[in-house]
Design an enzyme around this catalytic site. Structure first.
Site: not given
Ligand code: PAF
Length: 280
Positions: A30, A37
């Protein structure tokens, strides 16, 4: 690095890559990207992906009406720079309008066996939104594999089940939680925390560390340990949402803290809801 906004264009490009025999990894996010990430991108690289597609989409359907959808941090320029530096080959910035038709009416729903407890019980509709958007991303990106973080333990469990039960033709890779040296699990929502709240938040990883040590010493009845943990989090200034010990695969509650059990914590530091977990 390619940038896509239009799901149809990305889908056509991704299909061409697959037909050319290239291995595609999807890293769904997100945005407000942090080292956690980037570790997912690194895992995709290690697994030998030829194309690493990072999706950046604050998915409206997984937020409740009183949750932080509007204020969720968004910084496309910084996210793109981080993805490029980390070795992603494509980034996908869709809009709510091009992901959801105005009369969107088909949803991907887990029946409650996995999503009826923990975060799912406290955030009605959350996992319906997550599963739906992730299923859409799978259909758009045609990945050979997708990488999720262990930080969202219930989410990765449900997504693995969705892939199995719906015969999605891809593998799920789960990457370990990335922590600050203080122990705090990285989260985009940490940006909301004041200094004092961040200090309180450290109680979560402290508690997990203690529970892991405790489980090493042999099985212990969970009820007493749970109460002790709840008190400790409260004393550190957190408002506890849940403290649960569950089977690491089925998420069914267990009565004994022991090796192999997953402990999941959720608590508010001020207005910010934080989650953390560890497999004992
Ligand atoms: O974990 C996240 O950031 C969100 O839940 C995802 C998997 C990108 C789905 O919107």
């Amino acid at each position: 690095m390619r940038t896509f906004n239009d799901p149809n264009k990305l889908q056509r490009w991704a299909l061409a890559q697959r037909l050319a025999g290239r291995k595609i990894a999807l890293v769904p996010t997100m945005g407000a990207l942090h080292e956690g990430h980037l570790s997912l991108i690194a895992a995709a690289k290690r697994k030998g992906a030829d194309e690493i597609v990072v999706s950046v989409f604050v998915n409206p359907t997984q937020f409740g009406p009183k949750e932080d959808y509007a204020q969720y941090p968004r910084d496309h320029r910084a996210d793109a720079a981080k993805c490029r530096a980390a070795g992603a080959t494509a980034i996908f910035f869709p809009t709510p309008e091009n992901m959801y038709a105005p009369d969107h009416s088909v949803w991907m729903v887990e029946d409650g066996a996995l999503s009826g407890s923990l975060c799912g019980a406290r955030r009605p509709g959350h996992f319906r939104g997550v599963c739906t958007v992730v299923a859409k991303l799978f259909n758009i990106v045609h990945p050979n594999f997708a990488v999720f973080g262990q930080k969202d333990y219930q989410q990765q469990t449900i997504i693995r089940r969705m892939v199995r039960d719906m015969n999605f033709d891809l593998k799920i890779v789960v990457a370990p939680i990335v922590r600050e040296p203080s122990g705090l699990a990285l989260s985009s929502r940490n940006a909301y925390l004041s200094g004092a709240e961040k200090e309180s938040a450290l109680a979560l990883s402290r508690a997990l560390k203690k529970l892991k040590a405790c489980a090493k010493n042999g099985p212990r009845p969970w009820k007493a340990v749970k109460e002790e943990t709840w008190d400790e989090l409260g004393k550190a200034g957190l408002r506890v949402d849940y403290v649960e010990a569950v089977d690491a695969d089925t998420l069914a509650p267990v009565a004994t803290l022991e090796k192999g059990v997953a402990v999941l914590l959720a608590a508010y530091a001020g207005k910010t809801r934080l989650i953390d977990n560890a497999v004992m």
